[in-house]
Design a protein around this motif. Structure first.
Motif, PDB file in Angstrom:
ATOM      1  N   GLU A  53       0.890  -1.614  -0.131  1.00 45.63           N
ATOM      2  CA  GLU A  53      -0.017  -0.014  -0.093  1.00 45.63           C
ATOM      3  C   GLU A  53       1.101   1.465  -0.093  1.00 45.63           C
ATOM      4  N   ILE A  54       2.243   0.709   1.128  1.00 50.24           N
ATOM      5  CA  ILE A  54       2.827   2.425   0.666  1.00 50.24           C
ATOM      6  C   ILE A  54       3.370   2.971  -0.611  1.00 50.24           C
ATOM      7  N   GLU A  55       3.331   1.535  -1.565  1.00 52.56           N
ATOM      8  CA  GLU A  55       4.160   1.672  -2.594  1.00 52.56           C
ATOM      9  C   GLU A  55       3.226   2.207  -3.824  1.00 52.56           C
ATOM     10  N   ILE A  56       2.126   1.788  -3.317  1.00 49.20           N
ATOM     11  CA  ILE A  56       0.977   2.404  -4.305  1.00 49.20           C
ATOM     12  C   ILE A  56       0.670   3.477  -4.159  1.00 49.20           C
ATOM     13  N   GLY A  57       1.165   3.712  -2.994  1.00 46.57           N
ATOM     14  CA  GLY A  57       0.925   5.622  -2.292  1.00 46.57           C
ATOM     15  C   GLY A  57       2.276   6.584  -2.964  1.00 46.57           C
ATOM     16  N   LYS A  58       2.592   5.910  -3.006  1.00 47.37           N
ATOM     17  CA  LYS A  58       4.097   6.657  -3.883  1.00 47.37           C
ATOM     18  C   LYS A  58       4.091   6.527  -4.720  1.00 47.37           C
ATOM     19  N   GLU A  59       3.710   6.273  -5.730  1.00 50.65           N
ATOM     20  CA  GLU A  59       3.703   5.419  -6.983  1.00 50.65           C
ATOM     21  C   GLU A  59       2.507   7.018  -7.977  1.00 50.65           C
ATOM     22  N   PRO A  76       6.385  16.035  -5.806  1.00 50.50           N
ATOM     23  CA  PRO A  76       8.069  16.263  -5.459  1.00 50.50           C
ATOM     24  C   PRO A  76       8.423  14.890  -4.588  1.00 50.50           C
ATOM     25  N   GLU A  77       9.585  14.657  -4.891  1.00 48.43           N
ATOM     26  CA  GLU A  77       9.803  13.251  -4.313  1.00 48.43           C
ATOM     27  C   GLU A  77      10.330  13.653  -2.842  1.00 48.43           C
ATOM     28  N   ALA A  78      10.325  14.450  -2.328  1.00 52.45           N
ATOM     29  CA  ALA A  78      10.053  14.797  -0.896  1.00 52.45           C
ATOM     30  C   ALA A  78       9.181  14.619   0.163  1.00 52.45           C
ATOM     31  N   MET A  79       7.950  14.190  -0.875  1.00 54.37           N
ATOM     32  CA  MET A  79       6.876  14.065  -0.086  1.00 54.37           C
ATOM     33  C   MET A  79       6.410  13.284  -0.100  1.00 54.37           C
ATOM     34  N   LEU A  80       7.073  11.847  -0.937  1.00 54.83           N
ATOM     35  CA  LEU A  80       6.259  10.593  -1.521  1.00 54.83           C
ATOM     36  C   LEU A  80       5.572  10.299  -0.374  1.00 54.83           C
ATOM     37  N   GLU A  81       7.033  10.163   0.453  1.00 57.01           N
ATOM     38  CA  GLU A  81       6.650   9.184   1.798  1.00 57.01           C
ATOM     39  C   GLU A  81       5.797   9.279   2.730  1.00 57.01           C
ATOM     40  N   LEU A 129       1.601   7.759   2.703  1.00 56.88           N
ATOM     41  CA  LEU A 129       0.904   7.170   5.168  1.00 56.88           C
ATOM     42  C   LEU A 129       0.459   8.069   4.904  1.00 56.88           C
ATOM     43  N   GLY A 130      -0.256   9.088   3.951  1.00 57.88           N
ATOM     44  CA  GLY A 130      -1.833   9.328   4.707  1.00 57.88           C
ATOM     45  C   GLY A 130      -2.934   8.697   4.045  1.00 57.88           C
ATOM     46  N   LYS A 131      -2.305   8.173   2.615  1.00 55.90           N
ATOM     47  CA  LYS A 131      -3.345   6.807   2.304  1.00 55.90           C
ATOM     48  C   LYS A 131      -3.122   5.683   2.561  1.00 55.90           C
ATOM     49  N   LEU A 132      -2.177   5.318   2.844  1.00 50.84           N
ATOM     50  CA  LEU A 132      -1.980   3.801   3.898  1.00 50.84           C
ATOM     51  C   LEU A 132      -3.222   4.694   5.003  1.00 50.84           C
ATOM     52  N   ASN A 133      -3.112   5.368   5.838  1.00 55.17           N
ATOM     53  CA  ASN A 133      -4.162   5.614   7.189  1.00 55.17           C
ATOM     54  C   ASN A 133      -5.848   5.379   6.406  1.00 55.17           C
ATOM     55  N   LYS A 134      -5.952   6.389   5.843  1.00 60.46           N
ATOM     56  CA  LYS A 134      -7.320   6.135   4.925  1.00 60.46           C
ATOM     57  C   LYS A 134      -7.409   4.236   4.722  1.00 60.46           C
ATOM     58  N   PHE A 135      -6.685   3.847   3.253  1.00 59.91           N
ATOM     59  CA  PHE A 135      -6.583   2.249   3.549  1.00 59.91           C
ATOM     60  C   PHE A 135      -7.070   1.754   4.344  1.00 59.91           C
ATOM     61  N   TYR A 136      -6.426   1.942   5.531  1.00 58.47           N
ATOM     62  CA  TYR A 136      -6.581   1.962   7.468  1.00 58.47           C
ATOM     63  C   TYR A 136      -8.457   1.824   7.976  1.00 58.47           C
TER      64      TYR A 136
END
Length: 277
Positions: free
Chosen positions: A206-212, A220-225, A229-236
């Motif tokens: 899920e983290i990798e999907i969110g980054k992509e 920006p690359e610096a914001m991807l993580e 993680l925000g998308k991961l919380n939505k997944f939860y």
């Protein structure tokens, strides 16, 4: 020797097989009923082998709960067509299998199939039923769940069953809440009870999907993580039971609903089985 209609009917009553199958078996066995029964059983075994690659996408779920409600057993019996799933003999077989599972508590499906019923194994009984009905029939799921209180639920189509184990019951009658949660599990298909129970590989994916996704949106690359993680919380929130919105009242989560029902009430585990799903 001559095979009479009475002989055929007697074998039919003994085995449940069709009239023509009984007549052929008796003729082949020269009127020997034991040999005829073996012939019919062998026919079932041949059907089993011939249909081994068939899909058992239909069937029924059967559940049994202990008297104190602390344990429940679920058995899913699969077949090829909905017509057979509603057959009386098929339904009786399912009830017999789950009753044996509850009485003997086998550790695996393989052990369940070897349990003895009326002098023969469940596996042999299933083979006989295949010979009678002419479809592949198999145990497609066997689940046991324990908890302070375990509430079972079978969806109206009979193909989807849920067991939900509740904790923090403290002697309170929570059957209604348990059924609400079981129906939630049936409808929303959560991947785990809470976020800490989600498999690590799923979290990584899920983290990798969110980054992509964020990268594709030009972030920006610096914001991807952080975005991932925000998308991961939505997944939860969408996919873990206690964090899901309660389908009967979207203003609260399942965790909030349970705690409002009885302080400290929660879910410790669940099982969800969907035949063909």
């Amino acid at each position: 020797m001559a095979i009479t209609a009475q002989d055929v009917n007697k074998l039919r009553q003994m085995t449940g097989a069709g009239m023509m199958d009984c007549k052929k078996a008796l003729t082949e066995a020269n009127g020997d009923f034991d040999a005829a029964i073996d012939i019919l059983r062998k026919k079932g075994q041949k059907i089993s082998a011939a249909r081994s690659d068939r899909q058992t996408s239909e069937g029924s779920v059967f559940v049994k709960t202990t008297d104190d409600g602390s344990e429940a057993i679920l058995v899913a019996l699969g077949c090829e067509t909905d017509f057979v799933a509603k057959n009386e003999d098929f339904q009786k077989m399912g009830e017999a299998v789950v009753a044996q599972a509850a009485a003997n508590k086998p550790a695996t499906t393989a052990e369940l199939l070897e349990l003895n019923v009326d002098g023969r194994s469940i596996s042999e009984h299933l083979t006989d039923l295949m010979g009678k009905i002419g479809e592949k029939i198999e145990v497609v799921a066997y689940e046991v769940l324990k908890g302070d209180q375990v509430v079972p639920y079978i969806h109206s189509n009979g193909k989807l069953g849920v067991l939900v184990a509740l904790a923090g019951v403290n002697g309170t009658d929570v059957q209604e809440a348990g059924k609400d949660v079981a129906m939630q599990i049936a409808a929303m298909n959560p991947v785990a009870v809470d976020k800490d129970q989600v498999d690590a590989s799923v979290v990584e994916r899920e983290i990798e999907i969110g980054k992509e996704q964020a990268r594709a949106e030009g972030k920006p690359e610096a914001m991807l993580e952080k975005i991932a993680l925000g998308k991961l919380n939505k997944f939860y929130k969408d996919n873990t039971l206690l964090n899901q919105q309660f389908v009967k009242d979207n203003s609260k989560t399942i965790a909030q609903y349970l705690n409002e029902t009885h302080k400290g009430l929660t879910v410790s585990a669940f099982k969800r089985v969907n035949i063909g799903g």
